[in-house]
Design a protein around this motif. Structure first.
Motif, PDB file in Angstrom:
ATOM      1  N   LEU A 111       0.850  -1.210   0.001  1.00  0.00           N
ATOM      2  CA  LEU A 111       0.122   0.085   0.180  1.00  0.00           C
ATOM      3  C   LEU A 111       0.985   1.385  -0.082  1.00  0.00           C
ATOM      4  CD1 LEU A 111      -2.864   1.150   0.086  1.00  0.00           C
ATOM      5  CD2 LEU A 111      -2.707   0.779   2.446  1.00  0.00           C
ATOM      6  N   TYR A 112       1.852   1.339   0.778  1.00  0.00           N
ATOM      7  CA  TYR A 112       2.765   2.392   0.656  1.00  0.00           C
ATOM      8  C   TYR A 112       3.492   2.824  -0.648  1.00  0.00           C
ATOM      9  CZ  TYR A 112       6.953  -0.365   0.602  1.00  0.00           C
ATOM     10  OH  TYR A 112       8.202  -1.189   0.171  1.00  0.00           O
ATOM     11  N   LEU A 113       3.530   1.758  -1.305  1.00  0.00           N
ATOM     12  CA  LEU A 113       4.274   2.090  -2.585  1.00  0.00           C
ATOM     13  C   LEU A 113       3.141   2.477  -3.610  1.00  0.00           C
ATOM     14  CD1 LEU A 113       6.783   1.891  -4.734  1.00  0.00           C
ATOM     15  CD2 LEU A 113       5.863  -0.428  -5.142  1.00  0.00           C
ATOM     16  N   GLN A 114       1.925   1.831  -3.572  1.00  0.00           N
ATOM     17  CA  GLN A 114       0.728   2.547  -4.373  1.00  0.00           C
ATOM     18  C   GLN A 114       0.521   4.016  -3.922  1.00  0.00           C
ATOM     19  OE1 GLN A 114      -2.708  -0.167  -4.706  1.00  0.00           O
ATOM     20  NE2 GLN A 114      -1.398  -1.700  -3.594  1.00  0.00           N
ATOM     21  N   ILE A 115       0.370   4.445  -2.499  1.00  0.00           N
ATOM     22  CA  ILE A 115       0.411   5.608  -2.037  1.00  0.00           C
ATOM     23  C   ILE A 115       1.317   6.806  -2.929  1.00  0.00           C
ATOM     24  CG2 ILE A 115       0.374   7.153  -0.411  1.00  0.00           C
ATOM     25  CD1 ILE A 115      -1.121   4.889   1.206  1.00  0.00           C
ATOM     26  N   LEU A 116       2.564   6.331  -2.931  1.00  0.00           N
ATOM     27  CA  LEU A 116       3.694   6.855  -3.426  1.00  0.00           C
ATOM     28  C   LEU A 116       3.565   7.037  -4.722  1.00  0.00           C
ATOM     29  CD1 LEU A 116       6.407   8.390  -2.714  1.00  0.00           C
ATOM     30  CD2 LEU A 116       7.596   6.161  -3.229  1.00  0.00           C
ATOM     31  N   LEU A 117       3.229   6.129  -5.704  1.00  0.00           N
ATOM     32  CA  LEU A 117       3.167   6.037  -6.963  1.00  0.00           C
ATOM     33  C   LEU A 117       1.816   7.155  -7.470  1.00  0.00           C
ATOM     34  CD1 LEU A 117       4.316   2.648  -8.098  1.00  0.00           C
ATOM     35  CD2 LEU A 117       5.552   4.717  -8.323  1.00  0.00           C
ATOM     36  N   VAL A 118       0.922   6.805  -6.736  1.00  0.00           N
ATOM     37  CA  VAL A 118      -0.301   7.930  -6.918  1.00  0.00           C
ATOM     38  C   VAL A 118       0.095   9.240  -6.816  1.00  0.00           C
ATOM     39  CG1 VAL A 118      -2.538   8.592  -6.060  1.00  0.00           C
ATOM     40  CG2 VAL A 118      -2.051   6.132  -6.642  1.00  0.00           C
ATOM     41  N   ALA A 119       0.707   9.434  -5.720  1.00  0.00           N
ATOM     42  CA  ALA A 119       1.261  10.873  -5.658  1.00  0.00           C
ATOM     43  C   ALA A 119       2.196  11.364  -6.312  1.00  0.00           C
ATOM     44  CB  ALA A 119       1.900  11.070  -3.884  1.00  0.00           C
ATOM     45  N   LEU A 120       3.069  10.711  -6.829  1.00  0.00           N
ATOM     46  CA  LEU A 120       4.162  10.980  -7.626  1.00  0.00           C
ATOM     47  C   LEU A 120       3.318  11.310  -9.353  1.00  0.00           C
ATOM     48  CD1 LEU A 120       7.143  11.603  -8.745  1.00  0.00           C
ATOM     49  CD2 LEU A 120       7.413   8.994  -9.052  1.00  0.00           C
ATOM     50  N   GLY A 121       2.477  10.283  -9.508  1.00  0.00           N
ATOM     51  CA  GLY A 121       2.010  10.511 -10.943  1.00  0.00           C
ATOM     52  C   GLY A 121       0.979  11.545 -10.869  1.00  0.00           C
ATOM     53  N   GLY A 122       0.249  11.779  -9.517  1.00  0.00           N
ATOM     54  CA  GLY A 122      -0.540  13.083  -9.551  1.00  0.00           C
ATOM     55  C   GLY A 122       0.157  14.363  -9.772  1.00  0.00           C
ATOM     56  N   ALA A 123       1.360  14.310  -9.179  1.00  0.00           N
ATOM     57  CA  ALA A 123       2.309  15.559  -9.172  1.00  0.00           C
ATOM     58  C   ALA A 123       2.748  15.824 -10.728  1.00  0.00           C
ATOM     59  CB  ALA A 123       3.535  15.603  -8.397  1.00  0.00           C
ATOM     60  N   ILE A 124       2.951  14.638 -11.325  1.00  0.00           N
ATOM     61  CA  ILE A 124       3.265  14.634 -12.621  1.00  0.00           C
ATOM     62  C   ILE A 124       2.167  15.393 -13.441  1.00  0.00           C
ATOM     63  CG2 ILE A 124       3.941  13.300 -14.762  1.00  0.00           C
ATOM     64  CD1 ILE A 124       5.632  11.524 -12.813  1.00  0.00           C
ATOM     65  N   GLY A 125       1.076  14.631 -13.291  1.00  0.00           N
ATOM     66  CA  GLY A 125      -0.236  15.016 -14.202  1.00  0.00           C
ATOM     67  C   GLY A 125      -0.574  16.570 -13.868  1.00  0.00           C
ATOM     68  N   CYS A 126      -0.488  16.932 -12.648  1.00  0.00           N
ATOM     69  CA  CYS A 126      -0.793  18.269 -12.426  1.00  0.00           C
ATOM     70  C   CYS A 126       0.058  19.281 -13.020  1.00  0.00           C
ATOM     71  CB  CYS A 126      -0.814  18.643 -10.813  1.00  0.00           C
ATOM     72  SG  CYS A 126      -2.160  17.661  -9.914  1.00  0.00           S
ATOM     73  N   LEU A 127       1.261  19.185 -13.265  1.00  0.00           N
ATOM     74  CA  LEU A 127       2.219  19.926 -13.740  1.00  0.00           C
ATOM     75  C   LEU A 127       2.139  19.880 -15.325  1.00  0.00           C
ATOM     76  CD1 LEU A 127       5.476  18.999 -11.703  1.00  0.00           C
ATOM     77  CD2 LEU A 127       4.246  21.168 -11.791  1.00  0.00           C
ATOM     78  N   CYS A 128       1.632  18.795 -15.737  1.00  0.00           N
ATOM     79  CA  CYS A 128       1.268  18.737 -17.115  1.00  0.00           C
ATOM     80  C   CYS A 128       0.031  19.387 -17.499  1.00  0.00           C
ATOM     81  CB  CYS A 128       1.200  17.265 -17.854  1.00  0.00           C
ATOM     82  SG  CYS A 128       2.504  16.178 -17.728  1.00  0.00           S
ATOM     83  N   ARG A 129      -0.952  19.504 -16.808  1.00  0.00           N
ATOM     84  CA  ARG A 129      -2.150  20.093 -16.810  1.00  0.00           C
ATOM     85  C   ARG A 129      -1.661  21.523 -16.821  1.00  0.00           C
ATOM     86  NH1 ARG A 129      -7.325  20.368 -12.889  1.00  0.00           N
ATOM     87  NH2 ARG A 129      -8.332  22.263 -14.045  1.00  0.00           N
ATOM     88  N   PHE A 130      -1.061  22.009 -15.739  1.00  0.00           N
ATOM     89  CA  PHE A 130      -0.665  23.580 -15.695  1.00  0.00           C
ATOM     90  C   PHE A 130       0.114  24.055 -16.791  1.00  0.00           C
ATOM     91  CE2 PHE A 130       2.424  26.671 -14.403  1.00  0.00           C
ATOM     92  CZ  PHE A 130       1.451  27.505 -13.743  1.00  0.00           C
ATOM     93  N   GLY A 131       0.835  23.112 -17.536  1.00  0.00           N
ATOM     94  CA  GLY A 131       1.699  23.460 -18.687  1.00  0.00           C
ATOM     95  C   GLY A 131       0.740  23.656 -19.956  1.00  0.00           C
ATOM     96  N   VAL A 132      -0.354  22.667 -19.897  1.00  0.00           N
ATOM     97  CA  VAL A 132      -1.094  22.771 -21.082  1.00  0.00           C
ATOM     98  C   VAL A 132      -2.073  24.345 -21.045  1.00  0.00           C
ATOM     99  CG1 VAL A 132      -3.330  22.114 -22.327  1.00  0.00           C
ATOM    100  CG2 VAL A 132      -1.567  20.618 -21.599  1.00  0.00           C
ATOM    101  N   GLN A 133      -2.428  24.523 -19.451  1.00  0.00           N
ATOM    102  CA  GLN A 133      -3.030  25.710 -19.468  1.00  0.00           C
ATOM    103  C   GLN A 133      -2.331  26.979 -19.702  1.00  0.00           C
ATOM    104  OE1 GLN A 133      -4.496  24.735 -15.361  1.00  0.00           O
ATOM    105  NE2 GLN A 133      -6.473  24.648 -15.954  1.00  0.00           N
ATOM    106  N   HIS A 134      -1.018  27.002 -19.853  1.00  0.00           N
ATOM    107  CA  HIS A 134      -0.188  28.002 -19.979  1.00  0.00           C
ATOM    108  C   HIS A 134       0.424  28.152 -21.359  1.00  0.00           C
ATOM    109  CE1 HIS A 134      -1.058  28.348 -15.968  1.00  0.00           C
ATOM    110  NE2 HIS A 134      -1.100  29.597 -15.834  1.00  0.00           N
ATOM    111  N   ILE A 135       0.129  27.204 -22.361  1.00  0.00           N
ATOM    112  CA  ILE A 135       0.746  27.213 -23.628  1.00  0.00           C
ATOM    113  C   ILE A 135       0.522  28.348 -24.523  1.00  0.00           C
ATOM    114  CG2 ILE A 135       1.650  24.820 -23.453  1.00  0.00           C
ATOM    115  CD1 ILE A 135      -0.780  24.040 -25.356  1.00  0.00           C
ATOM    116  N   GLY A 136      -0.568  28.981 -24.378  1.00  0.00           N
ATOM    117  CA  GLY A 136      -1.146  30.194 -24.978  1.00  0.00           C
ATOM    118  C   GLY A 136      -1.609  30.004 -26.490  1.00  0.00           C
ATOM    119  N   TRP A 137      -2.137  28.624 -26.641  1.00  0.00           N
ATOM    120  CA  TRP A 137      -2.908  28.291 -27.779  1.00  0.00           C
ATOM    121  C   TRP A 137      -4.146  29.132 -28.024  1.00  0.00           C
ATOM    122  CZ3 TRP A 137      -1.998  22.258 -28.225  1.00  0.00           C
ATOM    123  CH2 TRP A 137      -0.942  22.106 -28.478  1.00  0.00           C
ATOM    124  N   PHE A 138      -4.876  29.177 -26.721  1.00  0.00           N
ATOM    125  CA  PHE A 138      -6.189  29.650 -26.787  1.00  0.00           C
ATOM    126  C   PHE A 138      -6.215  31.127 -26.164  1.00  0.00           C
ATOM    127  CE2 PHE A 138      -6.768  25.138 -26.414  1.00  0.00           C
ATOM    128  CZ  PHE A 138      -6.985  24.699 -27.492  1.00  0.00           C
TER     129      PHE A 138
END
Length: 138
Positions: free
Chosen positions: A10-37
């Motif tokens: 369980l501790y490894l699953q929690i760690l991987l969800v947290a790490l993946g969530g951070a990666i996903g949030c940063l990707c979302r932030f990047g898309v929101q700031h690319i200036g396409w729209f």
């Protein structure tokens, strides 16, 4: 006969969800700031949700094809894509459009998001699945 997969601790699953969530949030932030729209947040929410559906389709096909362990689904789907996609933002945006009496824009927004999401997932999953099958026979 295959042996059943042992779940990751369980501790490894929690760690991987947290790490993946951070990666996903940063990707979302990047898309929101690319200036396409323009500054309209609805375009970014639609782009994030449809691209997330396409990505989950591609990853679903790849992980299934490779027979990936369940921990990869936890990391990529629950973590990365859970942090990247924006269902809660989608529902808030739709409600705000309705509250502002922009009914046709709300219908359009909801329709494009749902149809585009399902279409993107299907395209990613079935398209890559077909390609992987063809390539593996070559």
């Amino acid at each position: 006969m295959s042996t059943p997969e042992v779940a990751a601790p369980l501790y490894l699953q929690i760690l991987l969800v947290a790490l993946g969530g951070a990666i996903g949030c940063l990707c979302r932030f990047g898309v929101q700031h690319i200036g396409w729209f323009d500054e309209n947040p609805y375009y970014y929410t639609v782009a994030i949700n449809i691209s997330g559906c396409f990505i989950i389709g591609v990853l679903g096909a790849l992980l299934g094809f490779w027979g990936a362990k369940q921990i990869w689904y936890v990391f990529l789907f629950t973590g990365c894509l859970g942090g990247y996609t924006t269902y809660s933002a989608f529902t808030l945006d739709a409600m705000l459009l309705i509250q502002r009496h922009l009914y046709w824009r709300a219908v359009y927004y909801i329709t494009v998001t749902l149809v585009g999401g399902i279409g993107g997932c299907a395209l990613g999953y079935f398209g890559l699945d077909k390609l992987l099958r063809v390539c593996s026979q070559a």
